[in-house]
Scaffold this motif. Structure first.
Motif, PDB file in Angstrom:
ATOM      1  N   LEU A   1      10.368 -35.006 -49.587  1.00 18.02           N
ATOM      2  CA  LEU A   1       9.321 -35.751 -50.270  1.00 18.02           C
ATOM      3  C   LEU A   1       9.524 -35.659 -51.783  1.00 18.02           C
ATOM      4  CD1 LEU A   1       6.280 -34.436 -48.172  1.00 18.02           C
ATOM      5  CD2 LEU A   1       7.549 -36.565 -47.822  1.00 18.02           C
ATOM      6  N   LEU A   2       8.778 -36.460 -52.522  1.00 20.94           N
ATOM      7  CA  LEU A   2       8.821 -36.455 -53.991  1.00 20.94           C
ATOM      8  C   LEU A   2      10.244 -36.651 -54.505  1.00 20.94           C
ATOM      9  CD1 LEU A   2       6.377 -33.475 -54.734  1.00 20.94           C
ATOM     10  CD2 LEU A   2       5.853 -35.915 -54.570  1.00 20.94           C
ATOM     11  N   ASP A   3      10.899 -37.671 -53.947  1.00 18.85           N
ATOM     12  CA  ASP A   3      12.280 -37.981 -54.340  1.00 18.85           C
ATOM     13  C   ASP A   3      13.226 -36.813 -54.108  1.00 18.85           C
ATOM     14  OD1 ASP A   3      11.630 -40.587 -55.151  1.00 18.85           O
ATOM     15  OD2 ASP A   3      11.077 -39.902 -57.165  1.00 18.85           O
ATOM     16  N   GLY A   4      12.962 -36.054 -53.048  1.00 19.81           N
ATOM     17  CA  GLY A   4      13.840 -34.944 -52.681  1.00 19.81           C
ATOM     18  C   GLY A   4      13.534 -33.630 -53.348  1.00 19.81           C
ATOM     19  N   LYS A   5      12.550 -33.605 -54.230  1.00 21.27           N
ATOM     20  CA  LYS A   5      12.214 -32.345 -54.908  1.00 21.27           C
ATOM     21  C   LYS A   5      11.477 -31.377 -53.991  1.00 21.27           C
ATOM     22  CE  LYS A   5      12.072 -34.039 -59.663  1.00 21.27           C
ATOM     23  NZ  LYS A   5      13.258 -33.217 -60.051  1.00 21.27           N
ATOM     24  N   LEU A   6      10.714 -31.904 -53.032  1.00 20.33           N
ATOM     25  CA  LEU A   6       9.977 -31.076 -52.080  1.00 20.33           C
ATOM     26  C   LEU A   6      10.591 -31.231 -50.702  1.00 20.33           C
ATOM     27  CD1 LEU A   6       7.580 -29.203 -51.442  1.00 20.33           C
ATOM     28  CD2 LEU A   6       6.208 -31.277 -51.050  1.00 20.33           C
ATOM     29  N   ASN A   7      10.945 -30.106 -50.100  1.00 17.02           N
ATOM     30  CA  ASN A   7      11.614 -30.086 -48.803  1.00 17.02           C
ATOM     31  C   ASN A   7      10.782 -29.254 -47.828  1.00 17.02           C
ATOM     32  OD1 ASN A   7      14.272 -28.284 -47.361  1.00 17.02           O
ATOM     33  ND2 ASN A   7      13.829 -30.404 -46.875  1.00 17.02           N
ATOM     34  N   LEU A   8      10.133 -29.915 -46.856  1.00 18.69           N
ATOM     35  CA  LEU A   8       9.355 -29.231 -45.832  1.00 18.69           C
ATOM     36  C   LEU A   8      10.242 -28.942 -44.637  1.00 18.69           C
ATOM     37  CD1 LEU A   8       6.061 -31.364 -45.937  1.00 18.69           C
ATOM     38  CD2 LEU A   8       6.664 -29.345 -47.295  1.00 18.69           C
ATOM     39  N   GLN A   9      10.109 -27.742 -44.044  1.00 22.82           N
ATOM     40  CA  GLN A   9      10.984 -27.319 -42.951  1.00 22.82           C
ATOM     41  C   GLN A   9      10.190 -26.693 -41.813  1.00 22.82           C
ATOM     42  OE1 GLN A   9      13.585 -24.578 -45.175  1.00 22.82           O
ATOM     43  NE2 GLN A   9      15.213 -26.106 -45.037  1.00 22.82           N
ATOM     44  N   ALA A  10      10.643 -26.923 -40.593  1.00 24.02           N
ATOM     45  CA  ALA A  10      10.048 -26.284 -39.420  1.00 24.02           C
ATOM     46  C   ALA A  10      11.052 -26.332 -38.274  1.00 24.02           C
ATOM     47  CB  ALA A  10       8.752 -26.981 -39.007  1.00 24.02           C
ATOM     48  N   GLY A  11      11.047 -25.268 -37.454  1.00 23.65           N
ATOM     49  CA  GLY A  11      11.949 -25.252 -36.320  1.00 23.65           C
ATOM     50  C   GLY A  11      12.099 -23.859 -35.737  1.00 23.65           C
ATOM     51  N   PRO A  12      12.912 -23.723 -34.694  1.00 30.75           N
ATOM     52  CA  PRO A  12      13.119 -22.419 -34.054  1.00 30.75           C
ATOM     53  C   PRO A  12      14.050 -21.532 -34.869  1.00 30.75           C
ATOM     54  CG  PRO A  12      14.497 -24.057 -33.004  1.00 30.75           C
ATOM     55  CD  PRO A  12      13.659 -24.800 -34.013  1.00 30.75           C
ATOM     56  N   GLN A  13      13.847 -20.237 -34.732  1.00 29.20           N
ATOM     57  CA  GLN A  13      14.713 -19.251 -35.370  1.00 29.20           C
ATOM     58  C   GLN A  13      15.128 -18.209 -34.350  1.00 29.20           C
ATOM     59  OE1 GLN A  13      14.241 -17.365 -39.511  1.00 29.20           O
ATOM     60  NE2 GLN A  13      13.345 -15.838 -38.161  1.00 29.20           N
ATOM     61  N   PHE A  14      16.430 -17.985 -34.250  1.00 30.52           N
ATOM     62  CA  PHE A  14      16.984 -17.040 -33.290  1.00 30.52           C
ATOM     63  C   PHE A  14      17.416 -15.783 -34.029  1.00 30.52           C
ATOM     64  CE2 PHE A  14      17.825 -21.423 -32.167  1.00 30.52           C
ATOM     65  CZ  PHE A  14      17.223 -21.519 -30.922  1.00 30.52           C
ATOM     66  N   GLY A  15      16.962 -14.630 -33.562  1.00 32.12           N
ATOM     67  CA  GLY A  15      17.256 -13.375 -34.226  1.00 32.12           C
ATOM     68  C   GLY A  15      18.050 -12.427 -33.337  1.00 32.12           C
ATOM     69  N   PHE A  16      19.014 -11.741 -33.939  1.00 30.90           N
ATOM     70  CA  PHE A  16      19.843 -10.766 -33.228  1.00 30.90           C
ATOM     71  C   PHE A  16      19.704  -9.424 -33.942  1.00 30.90           C
ATOM     72  CE2 PHE A  16      21.674 -14.957 -32.805  1.00 30.90           C
ATOM     73  CZ  PHE A  16      21.824 -15.085 -31.424  1.00 30.90           C
TER      74      PHE A  16
END
Length: 210
Positions: free
Chosen positions: A108-123
């Protein structure tokens, strides 16, 4: 199982790259506060946040101007504190682990704001218990018995990055554990209820995109 999982991630990353409109990679590091939630027994025990840190690499594929996918490989040192409300006892668990988030991005905002969500795998690589006896004086440090803990962790990661320049960014992320980190414990004929222990982690990071 781990080899199959890593191979699948590599295939997925190659596929993302082939369809990507733009691909970038970079480094990031940050400060974290982590704790553990318990749904079972032990209501007289509190779990204050424990400081830690994380650092690693990331790759990001912009599929369109607005949407993309990123993958990260992070080393993290995080833990939690168990503090009794009724007796003079405190125990700190420190965990060393590798995290692999696979995140969907919205720019968003011409690429200045980046929203993220998703799975995370931990070892989990190693765990140490740094505790004290009930008199609060005699501290002990020992490696945690891995028979009591799951070495694989699954989380949902939600966060945002704000680009200060075209390359430099600052970000915040919240990780919500989905898997019980502790296995059911049994001593002799007695059975101890599983606490359904799950990590909660807040991380502040800075990074650089090449």
């Amino acid at each position: 199982m781990k080899k199959v999982f890593i191979t699948a991630l590599l295939i997925a990353s190659i596929g993302m790259y082939s369809y990507a409109q733009d691909f970038s990679f970079g480094v990031k590091a940050g400060f974290s506060l982590s704790t553990m939630s318990h749904d079972g027994n032990g209501s007289n025990v509190s779990h204050p946040f424990q400081p830690g840190f994380t650092a690693g690499f990331f790759g990001q594929c912009d599929l369109t101007d607005m949407f993309g996918v990123s993958m990260e490989a992070l080393y993290a040192m995080q833990g939690y504190v168990s503090k009794s409300e009724s007796v003079d006892y405190k125990n700190t668990i420190m965990t060393h682990m590798v995290k692999v988030p696979v995140l969907f991005n919205v720019n968003l905002l011409d690429g200045k704001l980046n929203l993220q969500a998703g799975p995370q795998f931990g070892f989990i690589l190693a765990e140490k218990s740094i505790g004290a006896t009930y008199d609060g004086k005699n501290k002990i440090t020992n490696t945690v018995d891995q028979d009591y803990y799951n070495m694989f962790d699954l989380n949902v990661a939600i966060g945002a990055n704000f680009y200060l320049t075209d390359n430099l960014f600052a970000g915040v992320r919240y990780e919500l554990g989905l898997m019980d980190t502790q296995k059911a414990l049994k001593l002799s004929s007695a059975s101890i209820e599983d606490y359904n222990s799950k990590f909660r982690v807040i991380t502040l990071m800075v990074g650089y995109r090449f």
